[in-house]
Design a protein around this motif. Structure first.
Motif, PDB file in Angstrom:
ATOM      1  N   VAL A   1       0.936  -1.417   0.086  1.00 47.53           N
ATOM      2  CA  VAL A   1      -0.151   0.015  -0.112  1.00 47.53           C
ATOM      3  C   VAL A   1       1.029   1.306   0.186  1.00 47.53           C
ATOM      4  N   LEU A   2       0.551   2.003  -0.862  1.00 46.23           N
ATOM      5  CA  LEU A   2       1.143   3.153  -0.857  1.00 46.23           C
ATOM      6  C   LEU A   2       1.208   4.353   0.400  1.00 46.23           C
ATOM      7  N   LYS A   3       2.046   4.544   1.141  1.00 46.84           N
ATOM      8  CA  LYS A   3       1.688   5.488   2.315  1.00 46.84           C
ATOM      9  C   LYS A   3       2.055   7.006   1.715  1.00 46.84           C
ATOM     10  N   VAL A   4       0.907   7.051   1.642  1.00 47.05           N
ATOM     11  CA  VAL A   4       0.532   9.195   2.294  1.00 47.05           C
ATOM     12  C   VAL A   4       1.853  10.154   2.990  1.00 47.05           C
ATOM     13  N   GLU A   5       2.334  10.675   2.648  1.00 46.37           N
ATOM     14  CA  GLU A   5       2.980  11.825   3.597  1.00 46.37           C
ATOM     15  C   GLU A   5       2.397  12.342   4.306  1.00 46.37           C
ATOM     16  N   LYS A   6       1.475  12.358   3.628  1.00 47.65           N
ATOM     17  CA  LYS A   6       0.561  14.147   4.275  1.00 47.65           C
ATOM     18  C   LYS A   6      -0.910  14.146   3.619  1.00 47.65           C
ATOM     19  N   ARG A   7      -1.761  13.453   5.094  1.00 46.95           N
ATOM     20  CA  ARG A   7      -3.324  13.953   4.663  1.00 46.95           C
ATOM     21  C   ARG A   7      -3.229  14.942   3.916  1.00 46.95           C
ATOM     22  N   ILE A   8      -4.609  15.286   3.009  1.00 45.58           N
ATOM     23  CA  ILE A   8      -5.256  16.711   3.301  1.00 45.58           C
ATOM     24  C   ILE A   8      -6.395  16.528   4.725  1.00 45.58           C
ATOM     25  N   PRO A   9      -6.554  18.093   5.401  1.00 44.83           N
ATOM     26  CA  PRO A   9      -7.156  17.986   6.610  1.00 44.83           C
ATOM     27  C   PRO A   9      -8.526  18.135   5.678  1.00 44.83           C
ATOM     28  N   VAL A  10      -9.632  18.126   6.153  1.00 47.87           N
ATOM     29  CA  VAL A  10     -10.944  17.991   5.677  1.00 47.87           C
ATOM     30  C   VAL A  10     -11.962  18.846   6.592  1.00 47.87           C
ATOM     31  N   HIS A  11     -12.877  19.790   6.370  1.00 45.67           N
ATOM     32  CA  HIS A  11     -13.356  20.679   6.914  1.00 45.67           C
ATOM     33  C   HIS A  11     -15.008  20.831   6.395  1.00 45.67           C
ATOM     34  N   ILE A  12     -16.469  20.215   7.610  1.00 42.12           N
ATOM     35  CA  ILE A  12     -17.288  19.953   6.562  1.00 42.12           C
ATOM     36  C   ILE A  12     -18.188  20.611   7.362  1.00 42.12           C
ATOM     37  N   ILE A  13     -18.572  21.623   6.423  1.00 36.96           N
ATOM     38  CA  ILE A  13     -19.405  23.262   6.800  1.00 36.96           C
ATOM     39  C   ILE A  13     -21.266  22.466   6.486  1.00 36.96           C
ATOM     40  N   THR A  14     -21.364  23.091   7.446  1.00 40.67           N
ATOM     41  CA  THR A  14     -22.998  22.518   7.377  1.00 40.67           C
ATOM     42  C   THR A  14     -23.542  23.741   8.521  1.00 40.67           C
ATOM     43  N   GLY A  15     -25.245  23.243   8.250  1.00 38.56           N
ATOM     44  CA  GLY A  15     -25.535  24.261   8.395  1.00 38.56           C
ATOM     45  C   GLY A  15     -27.168  24.500   7.999  1.00 38.56           C
ATOM     46  N   PHE A  16     -28.481  25.034   8.720  1.00 35.79           N
ATOM     47  CA  PHE A  16     -29.253  25.343   8.244  1.00 35.79           C
ATOM     48  C   PHE A  16     -29.691  26.607   7.429  1.00 35.79           C
ATOM     49  N   LEU A  17     -30.578  26.505   5.865  1.00 39.34           N
ATOM     50  CA  LEU A  17     -30.713  27.152   4.842  1.00 39.34           C
ATOM     51  C   LEU A  17     -30.804  28.775   5.669  1.00 39.34           C
ATOM     52  N   GLY A  18     -29.825  29.490   5.002  1.00 37.11           N
ATOM     53  CA  GLY A  18     -30.177  31.341   5.274  1.00 37.11           C
ATOM     54  C   GLY A  18     -28.998  31.309   6.803  1.00 37.11           C
ATOM     55  N   ALA A  19     -28.258  30.060   7.479  1.00 34.15           N
ATOM     56  CA  ALA A  19     -27.511  30.425   8.578  1.00 34.15           C
ATOM     57  C   ALA A  19     -25.971  31.546   8.455  1.00 34.15           C
ATOM     58  N   GLY A  20     -25.394  31.042   6.778  1.00 30.79           N
ATOM     59  CA  GLY A  20     -24.568  31.556   6.762  1.00 30.79           C
ATOM     60  C   GLY A  20     -23.080  30.994   6.314  1.00 30.79           C
ATOM     61  N   LYS A  21     -23.772  30.275   5.672  1.00 29.41           N
ATOM     62  CA  LYS A  21     -22.660  28.704   5.531  1.00 29.41           C
ATOM     63  C   LYS A  21     -21.235  29.787   4.491  1.00 29.41           C
TER      64      LYS A  21
ATOM     65  N   ILE B   1     -18.172  21.469  11.165  1.00 28.99           N
ATOM     66  CA  ILE B   1     -18.484  23.127  11.482  1.00 28.99           C
ATOM     67  C   ILE B   1     -19.801  23.028  11.028  1.00 28.99           C
ATOM     68  N   CYS B   2     -21.161  23.666  12.406  1.00 27.09           N
ATOM     69  CA  CYS B   2     -22.428  23.792  12.422  1.00 27.09           C
ATOM     70  C   CYS B   2     -22.654  25.179  12.092  1.00 27.09           C
ATOM     71  N   LEU B   3     -23.250  26.052  11.798  1.00 29.74           N
ATOM     72  CA  LEU B   3     -23.942  27.236  11.505  1.00 29.74           C
ATOM     73  C   LEU B   3     -25.102  27.363  11.844  1.00 29.74           C
ATOM     74  N   ALA B   4     -25.690  27.921  13.352  1.00 30.33           N
ATOM     75  CA  ALA B   4     -27.012  27.786  13.475  1.00 30.33           C
ATOM     76  C   ALA B   4     -27.343  29.839  13.538  1.00 30.33           C
TER      77      ALA B   4
END
Length: 193
Positions: free
Chosen positions: A2-22, A128-131
């Motif tokens: 298996v190929l070893k990846v030196e650096k994984r890409i950090p992931v941020h998930i932004i969620t939230g209600f309609l119109g919350a400012g995402k 990350i949830c915007l409310a």
């Protein structure tokens, strides 16, 4: 082997209600992380992606998914995009996914935690949830998605606090803590925290 990846890409998930400012928050996040090379996956339901056009041009790449809500179907389109990003992983420093306002975000983080191929290239940092402080009570009363978005978050950003009376703040935080007592709660206005 298996190929070893030196650096994984950090992931941020932004969620939230309609119109919350995402999208406003996403733009502030991109600006604050410069000169990082950020790729954004913008998910919309429908053929026209309005939010994708609102993302600042400082993102290195914006990928628009319009074939359905990624949280509902986890369609092949998401996996195809992640595969393309993984193939170019050395060209990006960070991945941000903005879900739709009607998203049930539980399935999206699971993609990064349970798929060994995805997990090899990506590291989920937070959800990350915007409310919207003005409409939090209504959203919690009227939609299951709002409760699920708050429950799935590591960080809850209570936005538009400048539009609510100071005496309402304690009740808003009580409501959030009742759904997700482990999340870090932050306040802001106009998507700035």
């Amino acid at each position: 082997m298996v190929l070893k990846v030196e650096k994984r890409i950090p992931v941020h998930i932004i969620t939230g209600f309609l119109g919350a400012g995402k999208t406003t928050f996403l733009n502030h996040l991109i600006r604050s992380r410069l000169p990082e090379r950020i790729i954004v996956i913008e998910n919309e339901v429908g053929d026209t992606n309005i939010d994708g056009a609102l993302v600042v041009d400082r993102a290195d790449s914006v990928v628009e998914l319009t074939a359905g809500c990624i949280c509902c179907s986890l369609n092949e389109e998401l996996f195809e995009v992640l595969e393309l990003i993984a193939a170019r992983h050395d060209q990006f420093d960070r991945l941000v996914i903005e879900t739709t306002g009607i998203a049930d975000p539980d399935a999206v983080p699971q993609t990064f935690l349970s798929d060994s191929v995805v997990e090899r290239f990506f590291e989920l940092k937070n959800v990350i949830c915007l409310a919207d402080a003005c409409f939090l009570d209504d959203a919690l009363r009227d939609t299951d998605e709002a409760r699920r978005q708050i429950a799935a978050a590591d960080i809850i950003l209570l936005n538009k606090m400048d539009l609510v009376a100071p005496e309402q703040m304690a009740g808003l935080f009580t409501a959030l803590s009742g759904i997700n007592p482990l999340a870090k709660n932050m306040v802001g206005q106009q998507g700035i925290f």
